[in-house]
Design a protein around this motif. Structure first.
Motif, PDB file in Angstrom:
ATOM      1  N   UNK A   7     -37.648  -2.607 -59.195  1.00  0.00           N
ATOM      2  CA  UNK A   7     -36.251  -2.884 -59.754  1.00  0.00           C
ATOM      3  C   UNK A   7     -36.546  -2.620 -61.276  1.00  0.00           C
ATOM      4  N   UNK A   8     -35.771  -1.728 -61.826  1.00  0.00           N
ATOM      5  CA  UNK A   8     -35.947  -1.672 -63.392  1.00  0.00           C
ATOM      6  C   UNK A   8     -35.655  -3.044 -63.994  1.00  0.00           C
ATOM      7  N   UNK A   9     -34.627  -3.819 -63.748  1.00  0.00           N
ATOM      8  CA  UNK A   9     -34.462  -5.203 -64.243  1.00  0.00           C
ATOM      9  C   UNK A   9     -34.425  -6.205 -63.210  1.00  0.00           C
ATOM     10  N   UNK A  10     -35.409  -7.218 -63.052  1.00  0.00           N
ATOM     11  CA  UNK A  10     -35.583  -8.017 -61.846  1.00  0.00           C
ATOM     12  C   UNK A  10     -34.300  -8.855 -61.875  1.00  0.00           C
ATOM     13  N   UNK A  11     -33.789  -9.268 -60.751  1.00  0.00           N
ATOM     14  CA  UNK A  11     -32.675 -10.230 -60.568  1.00  0.00           C
ATOM     15  C   UNK A  11     -32.831 -10.885 -59.486  1.00  0.00           C
ATOM     16  N   UNK A  12     -32.855 -12.495 -59.831  1.00  0.00           N
ATOM     17  CA  UNK A  12     -32.960 -13.271 -58.505  1.00  0.00           C
ATOM     18  C   UNK A  12     -31.924 -12.983 -57.345  1.00  0.00           C
ATOM     19  N   UNK A  13     -30.672 -12.581 -57.829  1.00  0.00           N
ATOM     20  CA  UNK A  13     -29.845 -12.493 -56.803  1.00  0.00           C
ATOM     21  C   UNK A  13     -30.091 -11.346 -55.884  1.00  0.00           C
ATOM     22  N   UNK A  14     -30.767 -10.304 -56.252  1.00  0.00           N
ATOM     23  CA  UNK A  14     -31.131  -9.187 -55.492  1.00  0.00           C
ATOM     24  C   UNK A  14     -32.235  -9.657 -54.662  1.00  0.00           C
ATOM     25  N   UNK A  15     -33.305 -10.205 -55.386  1.00  0.00           N
ATOM     26  CA  UNK A  15     -34.576 -10.797 -54.870  1.00  0.00           C
ATOM     27  C   UNK A  15     -34.123 -11.822 -53.412  1.00  0.00           C
ATOM     28  N   UNK A  16     -33.266 -12.570 -53.699  1.00  0.00           N
ATOM     29  CA  UNK A  16     -32.727 -13.443 -52.604  1.00  0.00           C
ATOM     30  C   UNK A  16     -32.150 -12.952 -51.608  1.00  0.00           C
ATOM     31  N   UNK A  17     -31.353 -11.796 -51.668  1.00  0.00           N
ATOM     32  CA  UNK A  17     -30.580 -10.834 -50.695  1.00  0.00           C
ATOM     33  C   UNK A  17     -31.800 -10.300 -49.628  1.00  0.00           C
ATOM     34  N   UNK A  18     -32.884  -9.778 -50.520  1.00  0.00           N
ATOM     35  CA  UNK A  18     -33.859  -8.845 -49.828  1.00  0.00           C
ATOM     36  C   UNK A  18     -34.720 -10.173 -48.755  1.00  0.00           C
ATOM     37  N   UNK A  54     -41.452 -12.923 -62.097  1.00  0.00           N
ATOM     38  CA  UNK A  54     -41.844 -14.017 -61.215  1.00  0.00           C
ATOM     39  C   UNK A  54     -40.743 -14.979 -61.363  1.00  0.00           C
ATOM     40  N   UNK A  55     -40.162 -15.242 -62.498  1.00  0.00           N
ATOM     41  CA  UNK A  55     -38.984 -16.197 -62.272  1.00  0.00           C
ATOM     42  C   UNK A  55     -37.808 -15.736 -61.615  1.00  0.00           C
ATOM     43  N   UNK A  56     -37.599 -14.392 -61.432  1.00  0.00           N
ATOM     44  CA  UNK A  56     -36.490 -13.787 -60.547  1.00  0.00           C
ATOM     45  C   UNK A  56     -36.888 -14.187 -58.800  1.00  0.00           C
ATOM     46  N   UNK A  57     -38.305 -13.922 -58.780  1.00  0.00           N
ATOM     47  CA  UNK A  57     -38.686 -14.233 -57.299  1.00  0.00           C
ATOM     48  C   UNK A  57     -38.672 -15.500 -57.089  1.00  0.00           C
ATOM     49  N   UNK A  58     -38.920 -16.472 -57.849  1.00  0.00           N
ATOM     50  CA  UNK A  58     -38.639 -17.812 -57.790  1.00  0.00           C
ATOM     51  C   UNK A  58     -37.390 -18.221 -57.393  1.00  0.00           C
ATOM     52  N   UNK A  59     -36.421 -17.821 -58.241  1.00  0.00           N
ATOM     53  CA  UNK A  59     -34.946 -18.052 -58.041  1.00  0.00           C
ATOM     54  C   UNK A  59     -34.664 -17.622 -56.613  1.00  0.00           C
ATOM     55  N   UNK A  60     -35.133 -16.548 -56.313  1.00  0.00           N
ATOM     56  CA  UNK A  60     -34.558 -15.695 -55.032  1.00  0.00           C
ATOM     57  C   UNK A  60     -35.097 -16.752 -53.918  1.00  0.00           C
ATOM     58  N   UNK A  61     -36.561 -16.883 -54.035  1.00  0.00           N
ATOM     59  CA  UNK A  61     -37.211 -17.664 -52.796  1.00  0.00           C
ATOM     60  C   UNK A  61     -36.348 -18.945 -52.600  1.00  0.00           C
ATOM     61  N   UNK A  62     -36.093 -19.906 -53.692  1.00  0.00           N
ATOM     62  CA  UNK A  62     -35.552 -21.011 -53.410  1.00  0.00           C
ATOM     63  C   UNK A  62     -34.240 -21.024 -52.706  1.00  0.00           C
ATOM     64  N   UNK A  63     -33.426 -20.013 -53.140  1.00  0.00           N
ATOM     65  CA  UNK A  63     -32.152 -19.817 -52.590  1.00  0.00           C
ATOM     66  C   UNK A  63     -32.060 -19.292 -51.250  1.00  0.00           C
ATOM     67  N   UNK A  64     -32.946 -18.274 -50.968  1.00  0.00           N
ATOM     68  CA  UNK A  64     -32.970 -17.601 -49.548  1.00  0.00           C
ATOM     69  C   UNK A  64     -33.462 -18.805 -48.554  1.00  0.00           C
ATOM     70  N   UNK A  65     -34.477 -19.907 -49.038  1.00  0.00           N
ATOM     71  CA  UNK A  65     -34.981 -21.009 -48.211  1.00  0.00           C
ATOM     72  C   UNK A  65     -33.714 -21.586 -47.788  1.00  0.00           C
ATOM     73  N   UNK A  66     -32.748 -22.059 -48.877  1.00  0.00           N
ATOM     74  CA  UNK A  66     -31.662 -22.882 -48.589  1.00  0.00           C
ATOM     75  C   UNK A  66     -30.612 -22.315 -47.401  1.00  0.00           C
ATOM     76  N   UNK A  67     -30.437 -20.888 -47.656  1.00  0.00           N
ATOM     77  CA  UNK A  67     -29.722 -20.211 -46.627  1.00  0.00           C
ATOM     78  C   UNK A  67     -30.044 -20.193 -45.456  1.00  0.00           C
ATOM     79  N   UNK A  68     -31.506 -20.325 -45.215  1.00  0.00           N
ATOM     80  CA  UNK A  68     -32.278 -19.988 -43.885  1.00  0.00           C
ATOM     81  C   UNK A  68     -32.654 -21.081 -43.523  1.00  0.00           C
ATOM     82  N   UNK A  69     -32.489 -22.342 -43.892  1.00  0.00           N
ATOM     83  CA  UNK A  69     -32.838 -23.686 -43.517  1.00  0.00           C
ATOM     84  C   UNK A  69     -34.284 -23.924 -43.485  1.00  0.00           C
ATOM     85  N   UNK A  70     -34.987 -23.652 -44.449  1.00  0.00           N
ATOM     86  CA  UNK A  70     -36.329 -23.607 -44.764  1.00  0.00           C
ATOM     87  C   UNK A  70     -36.731 -24.382 -46.031  1.00  0.00           C
ATOM     88  N   UNK A  71     -37.883 -25.228 -45.814  1.00  0.00           N
ATOM     89  CA  UNK A  71     -38.308 -25.691 -47.253  1.00  0.00           C
ATOM     90  C   UNK A  71     -38.841 -24.849 -47.925  1.00  0.00           C
TER      91      UNK A  71
END
Length: 235
Positions: A81-92, A130-147
């Motif tokens: 991605x040209x501009x890292x975005x936690x929203x897009x990383x969360x969806x992926x 890295x910050x965008x991946x962190x945000x995306x991982x935290x949000x994806x875990x919440x939406x999938x019921x994971x820690x």
């Protein structure tokens, strides 16, 4: 007479897309204060994921661990991605988690943990990506019921668990096991998703992993059928 309307000069400026994107990032201090569970043996987790997926730069590996830190499911893919975005990383991340393992949303508390290993160039220190991946991982875990678990960077020389300060030398790959080279993608903003997906059974001694290629354009043999690739994962 005034009616309580603010003048144009007093109105707050609209939030730009770039400022919103920057807001969807987590810095190491925020990550460390979020109560992310520590890995008992991060070196073993890194070595295992590296052996299974053999990541190249811009490859992300999301893995789900059980209570004994055994990998029950994992997926690797390339995300540019040209501009890292936690929203897009969360969806992926969420899309890949849904492909490899059922959600745990019916449980009162998460019993499985998701970790993310991101292979990139540069220094081990924190970056906006890295910050965008962190945000995306935290949000994806919440939406999938994971820690939400550790975020690990893999640079040319070493691996680093961000927010913890633990790291070590990059695992080595045997030249015999190296995958064949492929042409690099073109275009600064191009994204290549689902470069490889690997699933593992919950019982580590009862089954073997079967990676499945999920490319947008599947490879084909001379007869026109998609070419399937299977191999046995080391346990």
């Amino acid at each position: 007479m005034t009616f309580g309307f603010a003048s144009p000069s007093q109105m707050p400026p609209p939030a730009s897309a770039d400022s919103a994107r920057l807001g969807r990032m987590l810095e190491p201090a925020e990550w460390a204060s979020a109560g992310i569970p520590l890995l008992r043996n991060p070196r073993e987790v890194v070595a295992g994921l590296h052996e299974r997926h053999r990541p190249e730069p811009s490859t992300a590996i999301v893995a789900v661990l059980d209570a004994q830190e055994r990998v029950t499911a994992s997926a690797s893919f390339t995300e540019l991605a040209a501009a890292p975005d936690g929203w897009g990383f969360r969806n992926v991340l969420l899309a890949h988690l849904r492909r490899v393992i059922p959600h745990d949303l019916r449980l009162r508390a998460p019993v499985r943990t998701a970790v993310l290993l991101y292979c990139r160039a540069g220094e081990p220190r924190w970056t906006e990506t890295d910050g965008a991946w962190m945000w995306g991982l935290r949000d994806a875990c919440t939406l999938h019921g994971l820690r939400c678990g550790a975020y690990i960077t893999l640079t040319p020389d070493r691996w680093q668990v961000l927010g913890e300060g633990r790291g070590g030398r990059r695992p080595r790959t045997s030249p015999v096991d190296m995958p064949l080279g492929e042409p690099a993608p073109s275009g600064a903003g191009r994204r290549e998703m689902a470069h490889m997906t690997t699933t593992y059974a919950d019982h580590p001694r009862a089954a073997v992993g079967i990676p499945a290629q999920n490319r947008s354009v599947p490879r084909r043999t001379g007869g026109g059928a998609p070419e399937a690739h299977r191999h046995t994962a080391a346990r």
